[in-house]
Write an enzyme that holds these catalytic residues in place. Structure first.
Site: not given
Length: 815
Positions: A700, A743
């Protein structure tokens, strides 16, 4: 050589072989070794002679019947030599020899005097040796000697009287012996409990007074031993008689009670158990087995070893809530109020609970769902389970699975084991006393496994609505219906949970809180609770929202609120101390007070972002962790070299491949980005992910690495307060990643104002994030890396100046 013998003492005036002994003194005489036997003077002793050499010795005797009888040092020696014999023995006369059927000889010998062996004349076929007469040391007549002699006789009589193996004639003989030396020898030869070494020691004692003293000690010791033996025998006999007496009395009591129609305690106990079984409402098959066990118990003796085990088993069957349920009607509106009162936010979880309650109201006999709350520590998973039980009006029970290794802790042990008990499921059902409680299986992701079994496999049956209606505990070995139980599991992460177990549960994610949510939770729940726990009243402290926000931002770094509550508790304890010291005026918690109570700022998240992105080559990524989301700094640097590329920061293989893909895309698009190809050939690149002690992996951070490389090679710093996440491909596409909510909340916690996300994550953002959560943060979506660079890097000098101004504003505002 004899195993047992009889010593016969000749009367005082009888003739003996003494005259022959005096004649034999100084002559060489045959030596007869004996085992485990000592011949005393004036004693007649029958000896069994079986060794070849000893038989030849006896057969060689003519008119002269005098021999030397000496004990062996080691009875195990079959062919003893001179060194194997004691040096002091007895000169004896052989009176009679009898041949036995087994070719051995039965020899009657009479001891004459103590002698000391001299030199041996021959060894074969039998030993001969000369001897020296040992003169006895006669004691002087005195009252003390008389008392000692009488005491010896008295003790000897006492031993003969109490011993079943000694003849009573020995007492008469001992009384008639006047000479103290002969008395000592007679008693020594008559006592069967004296060892061979004790007798040899007495034989080697020429001092008559000393010999009597030794005999006296042996007799006193034997009397003490006999008294202890009699005491033990008496106690054992009394115990046996007492138990027999108790048994007979108990049987008589039973007969009397039977005639009167009364019941004893055991019968009352059995009657009570029968009543419990009848009232338990258990299924017919289980009831049949329980009554069968009860019938067996009624026929058992209460003292039997299995009685208590069988009784405990029946007791467990009788007290379980087979048909007892809470049975309360579900009020949806009331349940909603309880959930809202106990917990702030968590709308998705509350909706799922209310859906379940609505279905249960329409179908009361529905099977309970298996819910699993997954989220970082401190977000309220366990407390939410209590609120669910409260909203349902049911009993609540919590089973901690963390560190559990043994399958028997859930299923129980079989009754054959000592100390066996049912497992935690059945034990908790007994505690709550209903068959439809809320069971919280806490920390299901921390189950262990070892040689004792796999608890996770045991949970497969418990957490399956199609199977748990016939759950069998190993101890009960009877089916119990768990389908009405509402099971709620909690976990920090799902990776360790086995796939079959995961498939049986409905996963509900509890993500971290934003700063605004933390402040709201603190104002509504944490501060009142800590004030109550520390004895602070309402008018003694004032906690403004700005102060709570400052504690959450600069003194904690977590997804939940556990650390925040600890810090609020610290502030409350400091205030309590002030009050205890006499400062009772109301205290408003300001920034200065916080700094005084909690120390300097622990977390500088917003300034850290602005500070570290000042130089080119630094970009901010977003990462998912079991404790929630977090920000990740990616740093790139260059130096003169030969086009090398190195990666550090304890990164995994997937992350290394992502770095390689980012570098490949940058090099293949160097001209478009305005980077000289020759510069790349002569430059070594290095990408580092700080916090090198923490393992990191995953794709990611791909677009973050590409942005950091482009920023480094173009010497343009990334915009301040910007973070991003997304996977990069070699062709420059931005692929979606997971954990978007965690996140994003982590980015907002640290003061990020702009977030770049993959285009395919837009739906996830719209579903998982509320408008109040995204407020204050601009979300940019990108499907190509070029779009990411357009947002992340300033395109003009004016934009660069504006970014620098924002950076300085953040740094000076928190200085």
């Amino acid at each position: 050589m004899p195993s047992d013998f009889v010593s016969i003492i000749k009367p005082n005036g009888a003739k003996s072989g003494e005259d022959q002994g005096e004649e034999a003194a100084g002559r060489v005489l045959p030596v007869l070794p004996v085992r485990d036997t000592v011949l005393f003077p004036h004693a007649v002793l029958p000896l069994t002679v079986g060794r070849e050499s000893s038989i030849q010795l006896i057969q060689s005797l003519g008119e002269e019947k005098t021999i030397l009888v000496v004990a062996q040092r080691d009875a195990r020696q079959d062919t003893p030599l001179a060194a194997d014999l004691h040096t002091i023995g007895t000169r004896a006369t052989v009176h009679k020899v009898v041949k036995m059927p087994n070719q051995s000889l039965f020899v009657f010998t009479e001891g004459n005097e103590r002698v000391r062996l001299g030199e041996f004349g021959q060894i074969t076929p039998f030993m001969t040796a000369d001897s020296e007469l040992i003169q006895e040391i006669e004691p002087q007549k005195s009252a003390e000697l008389e008392a000692l002699q009488r005491n010896v006789v008295s003790q000897f009589q006492q031993i003969v009287t109490s011993s079943p193996t000694l003849s009573d004639d020995l007492q008469t003989i001992a009384i008639n012996i006047e000479e103290p030396g002969r008395l000592a020898d007679f008693i020594a030869s008559s006592l069967p409990f004296l060892t061979t070494s004790d007798k040899q020691e007495l034989l080697e004692t020429p001092d008559i007074a000393a010999r009597l003293e030794r005999i006296n000690k042996h007799l006193a010791k034997e009397i003490e031993v006999q008294q202890l033996r009699n005491k033990i025998q008496s106690e054992v006999q009394d115990s046996v008689q007492s138990s027999q007496r108790d048994y007979y009395l108990r049987e008589q009591l039973k007969a009397i009670q039977k005639e009167l129609g009364d019941l004893d305690d055991t019968q009352k106990d059995i009657q009570e158990l029968k009543e419990k079984i009848e009232a338990a409402g258990m299924p017919e098959e289980v009831k049949k087995d329980a009554l069968k066990e009860l019938s067996r118990l009624s026929r058992m003796n209460a003292m039997a070893a299995d009685y208590s085990l069988t009784r405990n088993y029946i007791e467990w069957l009788a007290v379980l809530p087979w048909s007892k349920s809470s049975g309360s009607d579900v009020d949806i509106q009331k349940a909603k109020e309880i959930l809202d009162t106990d917990h702030y936010g968590l709308q998705k979880v509350k909706d799922r609970i209310l859906d379940y309650l609505s279905v249960r109201r329409l179908k009361p006999n529905m099977k309970g769902p298996i819910l699993c709350f997954v989220g970082p520590p401190g977000v309220g998973k366990t407390s939410l389970g209590r609120s669910v039980a409260k909203a349902l009006g049911r009993k609540f029970s919590r089973i901690s699975l963390g560190g559990m290794h043994d399958e028997a802790e859930l299923r129980g042990h079989r009754r054959t084991y000592i100390g066996a008990l049912p497992g935690q499921i059945i034990q908790n059902l007994k505690r709550v006393e209903t068959n439809d409680p809320v069971f919280m299986l806490d920390e299901i992701d921390k189950l262990g496994r070892d040689f004792r079994g796999d608890p996770a496999s045991a949970l497969l049956e418990v957490l399956d609505p199609e199977q748990n209606n016939t759950f069998r505990d190993n101890y009960l070995d009877e089916p119990f219906d768990l389908s009405k139980v509402l099971f709620i599991c909690t976990a920090n992460q799902l990776d360790p949970v086995p796939a079959p177990l995961l498939d049986r549960m409905e996963i509900i994610e509890l993500t971290g809180y934003t700063e605004e949510e933390k402040v709201a939770i603190a104002m509504r729940y944490l501060i009142p609770r800590q004030m109550a726990e520390n004895g602070i009243e309402e008018g003694q402290i004032d906690f403004p929202q700005d102060s709570v926000a400052q504690i959450a931002r600069h003194y904690t770094r977590e997804a939940g609120v556990r650390k925040l509550e600890q810090q609020i508790g610290t502030v409350c304890r400091k205030v309590a101390r002030r009050i205890a010291e006499g400062k009772t005026e109301k205290l408003t918690i300001t920034s200065e007070v916080i700094r005084e109570f909690l120390g300097g700022i622990k977390v500088r998240v917003d300034t850290e972002l602005a500070e570290r992105t000042k130089r080119a080559g630094v970009a901010v990524g977003l990462a998912w962790t079991p404790a929630g989301g977090d920000v990740l700094f990616i740093e790139a640097n260059k130096m003169r070299g030969k086009g090398g590329f190195s990666m550090t920061g304890q990164i995994g293989d997937v992350m290394k491949e992502s770095m390689q893909a980012a570098l490949t895309w940058v090099r293949s698009n160097a001209r478009m980005l305005g980077i000289d190809d020759d510069v790349l050939k002569d430059t070594d690149l290095h990408i580092h992910v700080p916090a090198g002690a923490i393992p990191k992996d995953g794709p990611s951070a791909g677009i973050t690495m590409a942005t950091a490389l482009v920023s480094l090679l173009t010497d343009v710093p990334v915009r301040p307060l910007l973070a991003m996440t997304g996977e990069i491909t070699l062709s420059g596409n931005v692929l979606p990643v997971g954990g978007i909510k965690e996140k994003f909340l982590a980015a907002k916690r640290v003061g990020v104002r702009d977030v770049i996300l993959p285009m395919d994550c837009r739906q996830q953002v719209e579903e998982d994030l509320q408008p109040e959560q995204t407020e204050g943060v601009t979300i940019h979506y990108a499907s190509r890396i070029e779009e990411v660079l357009q947002i992340a890097l300033p395109k003009t000098t004016r934009e660069a100046v504006e970014d620098e101004a924002v950076r300085e504003e953040v740094l000076t505002a928190t200085a």
